[in-house]
Design a protein around this motif. Structure first.
Motif, PDB file in Angstrom:
ATOM      1  N   LYS A 212      -0.359  -8.972 -36.193  1.00  0.00           N
ATOM      2  CA  LYS A 212       0.253  -9.086 -34.875  1.00  0.00           C
ATOM      3  C   LYS A 212      -0.371  -8.060 -33.932  1.00  0.00           C
ATOM      4  O   LYS A 212      -0.461  -6.877 -34.248  1.00  0.00           O
ATOM      5  CB  LYS A 212       1.765  -8.866 -34.958  1.00  0.00           C
ATOM      6  N   GLU A 213      -0.805  -8.518 -32.783  1.00  0.00           N
ATOM      7  CA  GLU A 213      -1.447  -7.666 -31.781  1.00  0.00           C
ATOM      8  C   GLU A 213      -0.519  -7.553 -30.576  1.00  0.00           C
ATOM      9  O   GLU A 213       0.027  -8.558 -30.112  1.00  0.00           O
ATOM     10  CB  GLU A 213      -2.774  -8.299 -31.373  1.00  0.00           C
ATOM     11  N   PHE A 214      -0.310  -6.339 -30.091  1.00  0.00           N
ATOM     12  CA  PHE A 214       0.567  -6.184 -28.940  1.00  0.00           C
ATOM     13  C   PHE A 214      -0.169  -6.573 -27.669  1.00  0.00           C
ATOM     14  O   PHE A 214      -1.284  -6.107 -27.409  1.00  0.00           O
ATOM     15  CB  PHE A 214       1.080  -4.749 -28.822  1.00  0.00           C
ATOM     16  N   GLU A 215       0.464  -7.411 -26.864  1.00  0.00           N
ATOM     17  CA  GLU A 215      -0.129  -7.874 -25.617  1.00  0.00           C
ATOM     18  C   GLU A 215       0.515  -7.160 -24.435  1.00  0.00           C
ATOM     19  O   GLU A 215       1.736  -7.214 -24.255  1.00  0.00           O
ATOM     20  CB  GLU A 215       0.052  -9.388 -25.474  1.00  0.00           C
ATOM     21  N   LEU A 216      -0.317  -6.480 -23.645  1.00  0.00           N
ATOM     22  CA  LEU A 216       0.144  -5.766 -22.455  1.00  0.00           C
ATOM     23  C   LEU A 216      -0.204  -6.618 -21.236  1.00  0.00           C
ATOM     24  O   LEU A 216      -1.380  -6.919 -20.994  1.00  0.00           O
ATOM     25  CB  LEU A 216      -0.536  -4.396 -22.385  1.00  0.00           C
ATOM     26  N   PHE A 217       0.826  -6.992 -20.475  1.00  0.00           N
ATOM     27  CA  PHE A 217       0.623  -7.897 -19.348  1.00  0.00           C
ATOM     28  C   PHE A 217       0.481  -7.125 -18.039  1.00  0.00           C
ATOM     29  O   PHE A 217       1.461  -6.706 -17.436  1.00  0.00           O
ATOM     30  CB  PHE A 217       1.785  -8.889 -19.251  1.00  0.00           C
ATOM     31  N   GLY A 218      -0.764  -6.911 -17.618  1.00  0.00           N
ATOM     32  CA  GLY A 218      -1.029  -6.309 -16.324  1.00  0.00           C
ATOM     33  C   GLY A 218      -1.213  -4.810 -16.371  1.00  0.00           C
ATOM     34  O   GLY A 218      -0.290  -4.093 -16.749  1.00  0.00           O
ATOM     35  N   ASP A 219      -2.406  -4.340 -15.976  1.00  0.00           N
ATOM     36  CA  ASP A 219      -2.655  -2.893 -15.885  1.00  0.00           C
ATOM     37  C   ASP A 219      -3.203  -2.515 -14.519  1.00  0.00           C
ATOM     38  O   ASP A 219      -3.880  -1.496 -14.357  1.00  0.00           O
ATOM     39  CB  ASP A 219      -3.610  -2.440 -16.994  1.00  0.00           C
ATOM     40  N   ASP A 220      -2.860  -3.355 -13.509  1.00  0.00           N
ATOM     41  CA  ASP A 220      -3.368  -3.126 -12.161  1.00  0.00           C
ATOM     42  C   ASP A 220      -2.232  -3.039 -11.132  1.00  0.00           C
ATOM     43  O   ASP A 220      -2.426  -3.323  -9.951  1.00  0.00           O
ATOM     44  CB  ASP A 220      -4.355  -4.229 -11.774  1.00  0.00           C
ATOM     45  N   TYR A 221      -1.046  -2.652 -11.585  1.00  0.00           N
ATOM     46  CA  TYR A 221       0.073  -2.465 -10.654  1.00  0.00           C
ATOM     47  C   TYR A 221      -0.082  -1.151  -9.892  1.00  0.00           C
ATOM     48  O   TYR A 221      -0.793  -0.227 -10.340  1.00  0.00           O
ATOM     49  CB  TYR A 221       1.404  -2.444 -11.418  1.00  0.00           C
ATOM     50  N   ASP A 222       0.606  -1.059  -8.764  1.00  0.00           N
ATOM     51  CA  ASP A 222       0.567   0.169  -7.956  1.00  0.00           C
ATOM     52  C   ASP A 222       1.554   1.189  -8.532  1.00  0.00           C
ATOM     53  O   ASP A 222       2.586   1.492  -7.945  1.00  0.00           O
ATOM     54  CB  ASP A 222       0.908  -0.151  -6.498  1.00  0.00           C
ATOM     55  N   THR A 223       1.239   1.679  -9.728  1.00  0.00           N
ATOM     56  CA  THR A 223       2.049   2.681 -10.420  1.00  0.00           C
ATOM     57  C   THR A 223       1.123   3.795 -10.911  1.00  0.00           C
ATOM     58  O   THR A 223      -0.096   3.713 -10.738  1.00  0.00           O
ATOM     59  CB  THR A 223       2.800   2.076 -11.615  1.00  0.00           C
ATOM     60  N   ARG A 224       1.682   4.814 -11.530  1.00  0.00           N
ATOM     61  CA  ARG A 224       0.882   5.990 -11.889  1.00  0.00           C
ATOM     62  C   ARG A 224      -0.215   5.687 -12.901  1.00  0.00           C
ATOM     63  O   ARG A 224      -1.211   6.413 -12.960  1.00  0.00           O
ATOM     64  CB  ARG A 224       1.778   7.120 -12.393  1.00  0.00           C
ATOM     65  N   ASP A 225      -0.056   4.631 -13.737  1.00  0.00           N
ATOM     66  CA  ASP A 225      -1.138   4.294 -14.674  1.00  0.00           C
ATOM     67  C   ASP A 225      -1.488   2.810 -14.645  1.00  0.00           C
ATOM     68  O   ASP A 225      -2.202   2.321 -15.514  1.00  0.00           O
ATOM     69  CB  ASP A 225      -0.783   4.742 -16.097  1.00  0.00           C
ATOM     70  N   GLY A 226      -0.980   2.090 -13.645  1.00  0.00           N
ATOM     71  CA  GLY A 226      -1.327   0.683 -13.477  1.00  0.00           C
ATOM     72  C   GLY A 226      -0.426  -0.291 -14.213  1.00  0.00           C
ATOM     73  O   GLY A 226      -0.556  -1.502 -14.040  1.00  0.00           O
ATOM     74  N   THR A 227       0.504   0.221 -15.039  1.00  0.00           N
ATOM     75  CA  THR A 227       1.395  -0.687 -15.777  1.00  0.00           C
ATOM     76  C   THR A 227       2.824  -0.571 -15.242  1.00  0.00           C
ATOM     77  O   THR A 227       3.194   0.427 -14.606  1.00  0.00           O
ATOM     78  CB  THR A 227       1.377  -0.387 -17.286  1.00  0.00           C
ATOM     79  N   CYS A 228       3.627  -1.604 -15.523  1.00  0.00           N
ATOM     80  CA  CYS A 228       4.997  -1.665 -15.006  1.00  0.00           C
ATOM     81  C   CYS A 228       5.831  -0.482 -15.508  1.00  0.00           C
ATOM     82  O   CYS A 228       5.675  -0.025 -16.651  1.00  0.00           O
ATOM     83  CB  CYS A 228       5.662  -2.961 -15.448  1.00  0.00           C
ATOM     84  N   ILE A 229       6.723  -0.040 -14.664  1.00  0.00           N
ATOM     85  CA  ILE A 229       7.634   1.057 -15.004  1.00  0.00           C
ATOM     86  C   ILE A 229       9.047   0.505 -15.103  1.00  0.00           C
ATOM     87  O   ILE A 229       9.521  -0.210 -14.211  1.00  0.00           O
ATOM     88  CB  ILE A 229       7.561   2.172 -13.948  1.00  0.00           C
ATOM     89  N   ARG A 230       9.716   0.835 -16.212  1.00  0.00           N
ATOM     90  CA  ARG A 230      11.072   0.373 -16.451  1.00  0.00           C
ATOM     91  C   ARG A 230      11.961   1.535 -16.910  1.00  0.00           C
ATOM     92  O   ARG A 230      11.481   2.544 -17.420  1.00  0.00           O
ATOM     93  CB  ARG A 230      11.095  -0.725 -17.526  1.00  0.00           C
TER      94      ARG A 230
END
Length: 334
Positions: A212-230
């Motif tokens: 199983k490979e973890f899939e990260l959806f989107g690394d180009d958001y306007d956040t401190r490292d480009g990924t979603c913040i929750r």
């Protein structure tokens, strides 16, 4: 005091059941086991607690007779209501089952409570009632404009509860969750979804070498490292909030609503890095494009819950990952 917990064999419901029992309440779970697991109640029944576990009533909120029998036979004093369908993507494809189950089922529950003189309910609501954030952190004054049927069903129920308070005196507390994570620190219950859609368990599942490979959806958001913040709130802290909300109603508090979050956000990359740190394993990662409808940042303003309910989330993101990992290993027999 006797409390009926609908959806008590599900993820958050089962943790609330344990917290209630540990606090000395007598608890009956009500579940149709469409997503919850009867094994959860079987496990809880063998645990030593301060309160009495009254067992599981296998029933459906769409069957009024089931609810009436559960309330009448067990002489309940209050209800904590978790039973709902909760998958956003599914709600877009099948809005009919979401409105029927979440809205009609809750109306049946409120009607039965009215008929049996049960006048206190704590409701599992969601930050999805806010829709796309206009600002963060999100407080309770933020406009509620849900963008999917799941969020709209929860908002409909919140309005229904206002009306039932005005007409019949059924007081409610609505708890709007942000992202829930972790498992019972004693590894008695945990997260058990099929399919699993939550971030942390999906990352952890990728550590067990089964391809199983973890899939990260989107690394180009306007956040401190480009990924979603929750905003990740620990499930045991969440359970504590339900007990405080129940105590608030028992002590005469009026109908109200509260955000449950930590007032802090973690990015997907930060969660991923913490999972690697906790497990001591390198996790296979594949970066994919953005998913439609994912806001860049969702963080709660939790000051109202702190001030009125005296709730303070105590557990860290690392705590949530550690307990979730313990539970995942237990489920796999490791």
């Amino acid at each position: 005091m006797k409390v009926m917990v609908t959806g008590g064999d599900g993820y958050i419901g089962s943790h609330c059941v344990l917290a209630l029992l540990d606090s000395g309440y007598d608890v009956l779970t009500f579940d149709n086991h469409s997503t919850g697991h009867i094994q959860t109640s079987e496990n809880i029944s063998g645990i030593s607690t301060e309160g009495r576990f009254l067992g599981t009533f296998s029933g459906d909120l769409l069957n009024v007779d089931d609810i009436n029998r559960a309330l009448k036979e067990n002489d309940m004093d209050a209800v904590i209501h978790f039973a709902a369908f909760s998958q956003v993507a599914e709600s877009m494809k099948r809005p009919d089952i979401y409105y029927r189950n979440n809205v009609c089922g809750t109306m049946n529950l409120l009607d039965a409570m009215k008929d049996h003189g049960v006048d206190k309910i704590v409701f599992s609501s969601t930050a999805a009632t806010y829709g796309e954030p206009e600002y963060t952190p999100i407080d309770e004054d933020h406009p509620q404009r849900p963008i999917n049927p799941y969020g709209r069903t929860k908002l409909t129920v919140e309005g229904m509860m206002d009306d039932y308070d005005l007409a019949y005196g059924i007081r409610s507390v609505r708890l709007r969750y942000f992202n829930v994570a972790g498992a019972d620190s004693g590894c008695r219950v945990g997260e058990w979804h099929d399919p699993e859609t939550h971030l942390i368990p999906n990352i952890l599942k990728s550590t067990f070498g089964d391809g199983k490979e973890f899939e990260l959806f989107g690394d180009d958001y306007d956040t401190r490292d480009g990924t979603c913040i929750r905003d990740y709130v620990n499930v045991e802290d969440l359970a504590d909030a339900h007990i405080l909300a129940l105590e608030y109603l028992v002590n005469g508090g009026g109908t109200d609503f509260f955000n449950l979050g930590t007032n802090e956000g973690s990015s997907v990359k930060e969660v991923f890095a913490e999972c690697e740190k906790v497990t001591g394993k390198k996790i296979p990662l594949k970066i994919k494009g953005r998913r439609p409808g994912d806001p860049a940042v969702l963080v709660a303003d939790n000051r109202k819950a702190k001030e009125i309910l005296h709730w303070n989330p105590r557990r860290t993101l690392s705590d949530s990952i550690r307990t979730a990992y313990m539970w995942e290993k237990k489920m796999r027999g490791n």
